[in-house]
Design a protein around this motif. Structure first.
Motif, PDB file in Angstrom:
ATOM      1  N   THR A  26       0.826  -1.215   0.000  1.00  0.00           N
ATOM      2  CA  THR A  26       0.000   0.000   0.000  1.00  0.00           C
ATOM      3  C   THR A  26       0.859   1.263   0.000  1.00  0.00           C
ATOM      4  O   THR A  26       0.358   2.343   0.274  1.00  0.00           O
ATOM      5  CB  THR A  26      -0.933   0.007   1.228  1.00  0.00           C
ATOM      6  N   SER A  27       2.150   1.120  -0.275  1.00  0.00           N
ATOM      7  CA  SER A  27       3.111   2.235  -0.329  1.00  0.00           C
ATOM      8  C   SER A  27       3.301   2.921   1.021  1.00  0.00           C
ATOM      9  O   SER A  27       3.641   4.094   1.078  1.00  0.00           O
ATOM     10  CB  SER A  27       2.707   3.262  -1.391  1.00  0.00           C
ATOM     11  N   LYS A  28       3.075   2.183   2.085  1.00  0.00           N
ATOM     12  CA  LYS A  28       3.347   2.679   3.438  1.00  0.00           C
ATOM     13  C   LYS A  28       4.564   1.936   3.960  1.00  0.00           C
ATOM     14  O   LYS A  28       4.900   0.858   3.473  1.00  0.00           O
ATOM     15  CB  LYS A  28       2.136   2.451   4.335  1.00  0.00           C
ATOM     16  N   PRO A  29       5.253   2.503   4.946  1.00  0.00           N
ATOM     17  CA  PRO A  29       6.441   1.804   5.475  1.00  0.00           C
ATOM     18  C   PRO A  29       6.097   0.382   5.921  1.00  0.00           C
ATOM     19  O   PRO A  29       5.093   0.159   6.605  1.00  0.00           O
ATOM     20  CB  PRO A  29       6.860   2.675   6.657  1.00  0.00           C
ATOM     21  N   ASP A  30       6.901  -0.563   5.491  1.00  0.00           N
ATOM     22  CA  ASP A  30       6.704  -1.965   5.847  1.00  0.00           C
ATOM     23  C   ASP A  30       7.270  -2.189   7.244  1.00  0.00           C
ATOM     24  O   ASP A  30       8.475  -2.323   7.431  1.00  0.00           O
ATOM     25  CB  ASP A  30       7.398  -2.865   4.828  1.00  0.00           C
ATOM     26  N   MET A  31       6.375  -2.234   8.210  1.00  0.00           N
ATOM     27  CA  MET A  31       6.794  -2.305   9.604  1.00  0.00           C
ATOM     28  C   MET A  31       7.332  -3.681   9.983  1.00  0.00           C
ATOM     29  O   MET A  31       7.868  -3.844  11.071  1.00  0.00           O
ATOM     30  CB  MET A  31       5.635  -1.907  10.524  1.00  0.00           C
ATOM     31  N   SER A  32       7.222  -4.670   9.105  1.00  0.00           N
ATOM     32  CA  SER A  32       7.772  -5.993   9.426  1.00  0.00           C
ATOM     33  C   SER A  32       9.299  -5.967   9.464  1.00  0.00           C
ATOM     34  O   SER A  32       9.913  -6.891   9.979  1.00  0.00           O
ATOM     35  CB  SER A  32       7.293  -7.031   8.401  1.00  0.00           C
ATOM     36  N   PHE A  33       9.907  -4.911   8.946  1.00  0.00           N
ATOM     37  CA  PHE A  33      11.359  -4.784   8.978  1.00  0.00           C
ATOM     38  C   PHE A  33      11.843  -4.090  10.259  1.00  0.00           C
ATOM     39  O   PHE A  33      13.038  -3.972  10.484  1.00  0.00           O
ATOM     40  CB  PHE A  33      11.871  -4.007   7.766  1.00  0.00           C
ATOM     41  N   VAL A 116      13.076  13.219   7.736  1.00  0.00           N
ATOM     42  CA  VAL A 116      11.640  13.237   7.472  1.00  0.00           C
ATOM     43  C   VAL A 116      11.087  11.810   7.428  1.00  0.00           C
ATOM     44  O   VAL A 116      10.033  11.505   7.992  1.00  0.00           O
ATOM     45  CB  VAL A 116      11.345  13.979   6.147  1.00  0.00           C
ATOM     46  N   THR A 117      11.827  10.900   6.789  1.00  0.00           N
ATOM     47  CA  THR A 117      11.393   9.507   6.695  1.00  0.00           C
ATOM     48  C   THR A 117      11.345   8.856   8.069  1.00  0.00           C
ATOM     49  O   THR A 117      10.422   8.107   8.387  1.00  0.00           O
ATOM     50  CB  THR A 117      12.338   8.727   5.770  1.00  0.00           C
ATOM     51  N   ALA A 118      12.349   9.136   8.900  1.00  0.00           N
ATOM     52  CA  ALA A 118      12.374   8.551  10.248  1.00  0.00           C
ATOM     53  C   ALA A 118      11.209   9.064  11.083  1.00  0.00           C
ATOM     54  O   ALA A 118      10.527   8.283  11.768  1.00  0.00           O
ATOM     55  CB  ALA A 118      13.701   8.878  10.930  1.00  0.00           C
ATOM     56  N   VAL A 119      10.931  10.362  11.013  1.00  0.00           N
ATOM     57  CA  VAL A 119       9.814  10.936  11.780  1.00  0.00           C
ATOM     58  C   VAL A 119       8.497  10.356  11.266  1.00  0.00           C
ATOM     59  O   VAL A 119       7.620   9.986  12.054  1.00  0.00           O
ATOM     60  CB  VAL A 119       9.825  12.487  11.682  1.00  0.00           C
ATOM     61  N   ALA A 120       8.354  10.245   9.934  1.00  0.00           N
ATOM     62  CA  ALA A 120       7.122   9.670   9.367  1.00  0.00           C
ATOM     63  C   ALA A 120       6.968   8.214   9.823  1.00  0.00           C
ATOM     64  O   ALA A 120       5.850   7.781  10.129  1.00  0.00           O
ATOM     65  CB  ALA A 120       7.172   9.757   7.845  1.00  0.00           C
ATOM     66  N   GLY A 121       8.060   7.465   9.886  1.00  0.00           N
ATOM     67  CA  GLY A 121       7.993   6.080  10.343  1.00  0.00           C
ATOM     68  C   GLY A 121       7.540   5.983  11.783  1.00  0.00           C
ATOM     69  O   GLY A 121       6.731   5.120  12.132  1.00  0.00           O
ATOM     70  N   VAL A 122       8.043   6.876  12.618  1.00  0.00           N
ATOM     71  CA  VAL A 122       7.633   6.884  14.029  1.00  0.00           C
ATOM     72  C   VAL A 122       6.161   7.239  14.144  1.00  0.00           C
ATOM     73  O   VAL A 122       5.420   6.615  14.911  1.00  0.00           O
ATOM     74  CB  VAL A 122       8.514   7.875  14.844  1.00  0.00           C
ATOM     75  N   LEU A 123       5.717   8.235  13.372  1.00  0.00           N
ATOM     76  CA  LEU A 123       4.306   8.630  13.420  1.00  0.00           C
ATOM     77  C   LEU A 123       3.398   7.508  12.928  1.00  0.00           C
ATOM     78  O   LEU A 123       2.379   7.200  13.551  1.00  0.00           O
ATOM     79  CB  LEU A 123       4.069   9.891  12.584  1.00  0.00           C
ATOM     80  N   VAL A 124       3.773   6.864  11.833  1.00  0.00           N
ATOM     81  CA  VAL A 124       2.967   5.766  11.307  1.00  0.00           C
ATOM     82  C   VAL A 124       2.959   4.612  12.311  1.00  0.00           C
ATOM     83  O   VAL A 124       1.919   3.994  12.543  1.00  0.00           O
ATOM     84  CB  VAL A 124       3.515   5.301   9.935  1.00  0.00           C
TER      85      VAL A 124
END
Length: 127
Positions: A26-33, A116-124
């Motif tokens: 779904t083009s969202k960060p793959d949290m399985s990693f 920005v990517t790290a902050v977005a990952g934390v927020l998601v």
């Protein structure tokens, strides 16, 4: 300072230099990693990093991959070449007596994009 030594070498492994956060279908960060804290890698993430590091150590200096594609595909794991069964160093990559430029290269990913990517990952991850 170790360039003239035949029994020791220091080689930078740039596999993480241009890596981006892996995305799911779904083009969202793959949290399985990532682990539950959304900062550290999970077992799957560490496996990907280990494969990328291993592959980097087998690639000749000057031809090393600077990213990790997070495919979780074991077939991308490289094996030592029978003609060169050693970890690649500047010397055995054919660059031992030449002037290899060790100056810093400009990254193709701006430093702010990583933040920005790290902050977005934390927020998601917190959602």
């Amino acid at each position: 300072r170790y360039e003239q030594r035949e029994d020791f070498a220091v080689v930078t492994q740039p596999f993480f230099r241009n890596t981006l956060v892996p995305l799911d279908s779904t083009s969202k960060p793959d949290m399985s990693f990532f682990a539950a804290d959304c900062f550290h890698f999970s077992v799957r993430g560490y496996a990907e990093m280990a494969m990328a590091l291993w592959n980097n150590m087998l690639e000749p200096v000057g031809e090393k991959q600077t990213y990790n594609n997070f495919t979780h595909d074991r077939s991308k794991l490289k094996c030592p070449n029978p003609e060169k069964p050693f970890l690649s160093t500047q010397r055995n990559s054919g660059l031992g007596n030449s002037d290899l430029s060790l100056k810093k290269t400009e990254s193709s990913v701006p430093y702010w994009a990583v933040i920005v990517t790290a902050v977005a990952g934390v927020l998601v991850g917190s959602l």
